[in-house]
Structure formats: C-alpha cells, structure tokens
Design a protein around this motif. Sequence first.
Motif, PDB file in Angstrom:
ATOM      1  N   GLY A  25       0.798  -1.224   0.000  1.00 29.81           N
ATOM      2  CA  GLY A  25       0.000   0.000   0.000  1.00 29.81           C
ATOM      3  C   GLY A  25       0.827   1.268   0.000  1.00 29.81           C
ATOM      4  O   GLY A  25       0.475   2.246  -0.653  1.00 29.81           O
ATOM      5  N   SER A  26       1.954   1.277   0.712  1.00 33.11           N
ATOM      6  CA  SER A  26       2.767   2.491   0.769  1.00 33.11           C
ATOM      7  C   SER A  26       3.411   2.805  -0.585  1.00 33.11           C
ATOM      8  O   SER A  26       3.528   3.971  -0.968  1.00 33.11           O
ATOM      9  CB  SER A  26       3.825   2.402   1.861  1.00 33.11           C
ATOM     10  OG  SER A  26       4.726   1.355   1.596  1.00 33.11           O
ATOM     11  N   THR A  36       0.734   4.291  -2.682  1.00 28.78           N
ATOM     12  CA  THR A  36       0.480   5.660  -2.224  1.00 28.78           C
ATOM     13  C   THR A  36       1.510   6.614  -2.826  1.00 28.78           C
ATOM     14  O   THR A  36       1.163   7.699  -3.312  1.00 28.78           O
ATOM     15  CB  THR A  36       0.517   5.739  -0.687  1.00 28.78           C
ATOM     16  OG1 THR A  36      -0.513   4.903  -0.160  1.00 28.78           O
ATOM     17  CG2 THR A  36       0.316   7.160  -0.193  1.00 28.78           C
ATOM     18  N   GLN A  37       2.773   6.221  -2.826  1.00 34.86           N
ATOM     19  CA  GLN A  37       3.825   7.056  -3.410  1.00 34.86           C
ATOM     20  C   GLN A  37       3.597   7.273  -4.906  1.00 34.86           C
ATOM     21  O   GLN A  37       3.742   8.389  -5.415  1.00 34.86           O
ATOM     22  CB  GLN A  37       5.197   6.443  -3.173  1.00 34.86           C
ATOM     23  CG  GLN A  37       5.634   6.475  -1.736  1.00 34.86           C
ATOM     24  CD  GLN A  37       6.946   5.736  -1.508  1.00 34.86           C
ATOM     25  OE1 GLN A  37       7.502   5.119  -2.416  1.00 34.86           O
ATOM     26  NE2 GLN A  37       7.437   5.784  -0.279  1.00 34.86           N
ATOM     27  N   GLN A  91       0.716   9.677  -5.395  1.00 38.40           N
ATOM     28  CA  GLN A  91       1.124  11.055  -5.102  1.00 38.40           C
ATOM     29  C   GLN A  91       1.876  11.672  -6.283  1.00 38.40           C
ATOM     30  O   GLN A  91       1.646  12.828  -6.648  1.00 38.40           O
ATOM     31  CB  GLN A  91       1.986  11.111  -3.843  1.00 38.40           C
ATOM     32  CG  GLN A  91       1.213  10.856  -2.579  1.00 38.40           C
ATOM     33  CD  GLN A  91       2.113  10.707  -1.355  1.00 38.40           C
ATOM     34  OE1 GLN A  91       3.324  10.492  -1.462  1.00 38.40           O
ATOM     35  NE2 GLN A  91       1.513  10.809  -0.176  1.00 38.40           N
ATOM     36  N   GLN A 139      -6.270   4.018  -7.230  1.00 44.04           N
ATOM     37  CA  GLN A 139      -6.967   4.357  -5.990  1.00 44.04           C
ATOM     38  C   GLN A 139      -7.851   3.205  -5.526  1.00 44.04           C
ATOM     39  O   GLN A 139      -7.857   2.849  -4.345  1.00 44.04           O
ATOM     40  CB  GLN A 139      -7.809   5.624  -6.178  1.00 44.04           C
ATOM     41  CG  GLN A 139      -6.978   6.862  -6.332  1.00 44.04           C
ATOM     42  CD  GLN A 139      -7.788   8.072  -6.802  1.00 44.04           C
ATOM     43  OE1 GLN A 139      -8.825   7.935  -7.435  1.00 44.04           O
ATOM     44  NE2 GLN A 139      -7.286   9.255  -6.482  1.00 44.04           N
ATOM     45  N   HIS A 173      -5.640   0.320  -4.336  1.00 44.81           N
ATOM     46  CA  HIS A 173      -5.102   0.645  -3.010  1.00 44.81           C
ATOM     47  C   HIS A 173      -6.149   0.413  -1.931  1.00 44.81           C
ATOM     48  O   HIS A 173      -5.869  -0.194  -0.893  1.00 44.81           O
ATOM     49  CB  HIS A 173      -4.616   2.096  -3.001  1.00 44.81           C
ATOM     50  CG  HIS A 173      -3.979   2.487  -1.711  1.00 44.81           C
ATOM     51  ND1 HIS A 173      -4.698   3.067  -0.691  1.00 44.81           N
ATOM     52  CD2 HIS A 173      -2.707   2.350  -1.264  1.00 44.81           C
ATOM     53  CE1 HIS A 173      -3.894   3.291   0.332  1.00 44.81           C
ATOM     54  NE2 HIS A 173      -2.680   2.870   0.008  1.00 44.81           N
ATOM     55  N   SER A 174      -7.373   0.873  -2.182  1.00 44.84           N
ATOM     56  CA  SER A 174      -8.459   0.657  -1.216  1.00 44.84           C
ATOM     57  C   SER A 174      -8.713  -0.821  -0.996  1.00 44.84           C
ATOM     58  O   SER A 174      -8.913  -1.268   0.141  1.00 44.84           O
ATOM     59  CB  SER A 174      -9.741   1.333  -1.687  1.00 44.84           C
ATOM     60  OG  SER A 174      -9.585   2.723  -1.717  1.00 44.84           O
ATOM     61  N   THR A 221      -5.799  -2.584   1.054  1.00 41.53           N
ATOM     62  CA  THR A 221      -5.550  -2.087   2.402  1.00 41.53           C
ATOM     63  C   THR A 221      -6.757  -2.226   3.321  1.00 41.53           C
ATOM     64  O   THR A 221      -6.674  -1.853   4.491  1.00 41.53           O
ATOM     65  CB  THR A 221      -5.092  -0.616   2.367  1.00 41.53           C
ATOM     66  OG1 THR A 221      -6.063   0.177   1.697  1.00 41.53           O
ATOM     67  CG2 THR A 221      -3.736  -0.496   1.701  1.00 41.53           C
TER      68      THR A 221
END
Length: 126
Positions: free
Chosen positions: A37-38, A41-42, A45, A118, A121-122, A125
């Motif tokens: 997940g991290s 996220t990167q 971003q 997105q 990721h949801s 996680t």
Amino acid sequence: MEYDFTYQRDTRQFGLVLAPEYQILATFLVEEFAANGSAITQLLQQLTALTPQDEWRYQGKEFVLEVEQAEVLLQHNSLLHNDASASEQQLLLEEQLQLDEHGLSCHCGLEDFVKLLQDWHSFITE
C-alpha cells in the motif's frame, strides 16, 4: 475501464481482472506492487501531482510506465531493449522468429489509471 479485484484466501494473493487489452496493467500492479500500500500511495502522489503538460517515467523491475500529456503508456522492458548480438539477430531472422508484442504494452488515460490505482489501493488495504 472496467475491472474486478480478487483475493485468493488459500494463497493470500490479490488479483485483478481487466479486459484483455489492459491485462498488462493487472500484471504490472500485482508483480510490481503486490499488496504494498505504501508504494502505491507514493505512485499515486507522483501521478496526481502531474499537470496535463508534464512528462514522467517510472522504471519498475519488469515494466516502464510513462506519462505524457495525460496519457499513460505501460510497456514490458523486453520491448525497450534490443541487446541481441549481430549473430543472434541473424539467427532470429533466419528462423523467422519474432517477439510477440501482444499483451506487452497498453495505453490509457491518466485519469482512468489513477482511478484504478486508488481502487486497487483501497482493496488491498481494507
């Protein structure tokens, strides 16, 4: 772009089902990011910070993701390198062998790709 997410309880593996022309996106997400997940996220971003005029490139282990004018191009590394020696190239020509490029690249809009990331990721996680 339509997609479905899967989770195999016995193997604890996440999966993604896309139309055949976008299957490389599923392979990219599963193989490059798995359930990290991290890392996603990167990536999100960086992608959401781009303007429509920006160009950006992500070099993964097996794939290259390029963004240009709000369009995403994902390619397998094998399409980018022609490291065969002259003798190997001649042998390939003689045997009429070619790299099957089907399924090794795809294009999509940046907005669709960000939405997919997105949602992925949801899913991983939760």
